[in-house]
Design an enzyme around this catalytic site. Structure first.
Site, PDB file in Angstrom:
ATOM      1  N   ASN A 145      -3.411 -15.041 -21.117  1.00  0.00           N
ATOM      2  CA  ASN A 145      -1.874 -15.637 -21.357  1.00  0.00           C
ATOM      3  C   ASN A 145      -1.379 -15.404 -22.608  1.00  0.00           C
ATOM      4  O   ASN A 145      -0.071 -15.714 -22.725  1.00  0.00           O
ATOM      5  CB  ASN A 145      -2.451 -17.341 -21.418  1.00  0.00           C
ATOM      6  CG  ASN A 145      -3.306 -17.826 -21.977  1.00  0.00           C
ATOM      7  OD1 ASN A 145      -4.377 -17.605 -22.258  1.00  0.00           O
ATOM      8  ND2 ASN A 145      -2.761 -18.549 -23.150  1.00  0.00           N
ATOM      9  N   GLN A 152      -2.052 -17.335 -15.216  1.00  0.00           N
ATOM     10  CA  GLN A 152      -1.063 -16.647 -15.684  1.00  0.00           C
ATOM     11  C   GLN A 152      -0.774 -15.561 -14.752  1.00  0.00           C
ATOM     12  O   GLN A 152       0.317 -14.843 -14.710  1.00  0.00           O
ATOM     13  CB  GLN A 152      -1.682 -16.265 -16.907  1.00  0.00           C
ATOM     14  CG  GLN A 152      -0.290 -15.797 -17.790  1.00  0.00           C
ATOM     15  CD  GLN A 152       0.413 -16.915 -18.508  1.00  0.00           C
ATOM     16  OE1 GLN A 152      -0.103 -17.908 -19.200  1.00  0.00           O
ATOM     17  NE2 GLN A 152       1.777 -17.059 -17.913  1.00  0.00           N
ATOM     18  N   HIS A 208       3.678 -24.805 -12.580  1.00  0.00           N
ATOM     19  CA  HIS A 208       4.885 -24.414 -13.508  1.00  0.00           C
ATOM     20  C   HIS A 208       4.830 -23.026 -14.026  1.00  0.00           C
ATOM     21  O   HIS A 208       5.709 -22.663 -14.867  1.00  0.00           O
ATOM     22  CB  HIS A 208       4.575 -25.727 -14.523  1.00  0.00           C
ATOM     23  CG  HIS A 208       3.610 -25.381 -15.446  1.00  0.00           C
ATOM     24  ND1 HIS A 208       3.771 -25.120 -16.868  1.00  0.00           N
ATOM     25  CD2 HIS A 208       2.422 -25.300 -15.257  1.00  0.00           C
ATOM     26  CE1 HIS A 208       2.720 -25.144 -17.718  1.00  0.00           C
ATOM     27  NE2 HIS A 208       1.919 -25.177 -16.778  1.00  0.00           N
ATOM     28  N   CYS A 266      -0.367 -24.245 -25.731  1.00  0.00           N
ATOM     29  CA  CYS A 266      -1.278 -25.376 -25.777  1.00  0.00           C
ATOM     30  C   CYS A 266      -1.813 -25.314 -27.433  1.00  0.00           C
ATOM     31  O   CYS A 266      -2.616 -26.516 -27.475  1.00  0.00           O
ATOM     32  CB  CYS A 266      -2.506 -25.224 -24.785  1.00  0.00           C
ATOM     33  SG  CYS A 266      -1.889 -25.402 -22.917  1.00  0.00           S
TER      34      CYS A 266
END
Length: 390
Positions: free
Chosen positions: A164, A192, A214, A340
């Site tokens: 990611n 991803q 998302h 994150c």
């Protein structure tokens, strides 16, 4: 008064999250206007049965997007990608150990997302030993390195499909084959890569695969876990028996139908979109890396299998936070890596595991986009970053 388009920031942080696609918006609006809005799909009455029909239709769509022979019952809806990863990591490890008490070890890569790595202490607390395989300098895991760690006591191997932060695509097919040769289960975090690169779970040979809505223009807090039939899994959330007993909790039908609409829209054109975006990312890499202070995190980016919509660089003599804020002021939204862990002031664990020096890694940037990007915006971004790099 109309907003000047130049006053709207250019979002180049799609690897963190993406705007809803029109298909998802329409699917949610259709659900909201329908009689089944808010109905529990586990109820026996008419509206409950109709909601269940809509949920199962969404499950079929997601299954089709994962491969021609995937059964709808192999798709478990979750409350997002993080939950899907947690269910896979903990549930498969315990399921494998329940089947064979001698399997008490788990192997993950050092470049996994925090939704995997942050669960490792819990695995150890439950009696598992955890080993970590490091990537090569280009960001991908060498199957021979995994082979060196494998033994008959391994319950589960979990290695992501594509990173990611760097976009480096992992050799999952070969990694899974080596794990299976020693009797271990194999999970891949495809959050991803899902609907960004073509794959078939049967071809990959994985036992489980995580995805999130998302990242592709679907709803936030909507995800799924592909779980191959007869794969042992110990449920992690109890209290209702939904999702065939694998994940308790009333399902979010509204989110599921929106995710399904996105899957139906994108799956047929994944290869075509990949080719177009790969050309755009190649052009951006070429422009950025022509500057003496800017380097691709994966080294020779022309020789690395990578996601088409992620460009990952370091900028010598600059720090990530400074660059992100300066680019924000210039009208461009990017990140230093995983959203994150964006509050961390330390260098990315991914880049450090790849062998990038800490002082260099502290100046990393991730530029990410999908098929909705305007190529002119990428050119303007390149001008802005090369100007800031000095």
């Amino acid at each position: 008064m109309a907003t000047d388009p130049r006053d709207v920031p250019v979002n180049l942080d799609y690897a963190a999250s993406t705007p809803l696609r029109p298909e998802a918006v329409a699917a949610q609006a259709g659900y909201d206007a329908s009689p089944i809005a808010g109905a529990n799909p586990n109820s026996l009455h008419t509206l409950g049965r109709r909601a269940a029909t809509a949920l199962e239709g969404a499950r079929r769509s997601v299954a089709r997007s994962l491969g021609a022979r995937v059964r709808p019952g192999e798709v478990v809806f979750t409350g997002g990608g993080t939950e899907a990863n947690h269910l896979a990591l903990m549930g498969l490890a315990e399921g494998a150990r329940d089947r064979d008490r001698g399997r008490t070890r788990v192997i993950v890569s050092a470049i996994e997302h925090d939704s995997i790595l942050d669960n490792l202490p819990s695995l150890r607390a439950r009696g598992f030993t955890v080993d970590t395989v490091r990537p090569r300098r280009c960001g991908s895991v060498d199957p021979a390195e995994l082979e060196a760690l494998l033994a008959d006591d391994v319950a589960l191997v979990s290695i992501m499909l594509a990173n990611n932060e760097t976009g480096a695509v992992q050799p999952v097919r070969e990694l899974a084959a080596r794990a299976h040769a020693r009797g271990a289960l194999f999970h891949t975090d495809a959050i991803q890569g899902y609907l960004h690169i073509p794959f078939d779970v049967d071809d990959l040979g994985v036992d489980a695969l995580s995805l999130a809505g998302h990242k592709v223009g679907g709803p936030v807090a909507c995800g799924a876990l592909y779980l191959r039939s007869r794969t042992p899994l110990r449920p992690q959330v109890l209290g209702g028996g939904q999702e065939a007993g694998r994940r308790a909790g009333t399902q979010d039908v509204r989110a599921a139908v929106a995710l399904a609409a996105v899957a139906d829209a994108l799956a047929p054109g994944v290869e075509e979109d990949r080719e177009r975006l790969a050309a755009l990312s190649d052009r951006l890499y070429g422009r950025l890396c022509s500057h003496p202070a800017i380097e691709a995190t994966v080294g020779d980016w022309t020789a690395v299998d990578r996601l088409p919509g992620i460009v990952s660089v370091t900028v010598g003599g600059h720090e990530t936070e400074e660059l992100v804020l300066q680019l924000d002021a210039a009208g461009f939204e990017v990140s230093g890596g995983s959203a994150c862990s964006s509050g961390s002031l330390d260098a990315s664990h991914v880049l450090l595991a790849m062998g990038i020096p800490r002082d260099r890694a502290l100046g990393s940037l991730r530029i990410s986009f999908d098929d909705r990007v305007d190529p002119a915006d990428l050119d303007r971004f390149a001008d802005a970053l090369t100007g800031l790099a000095g």
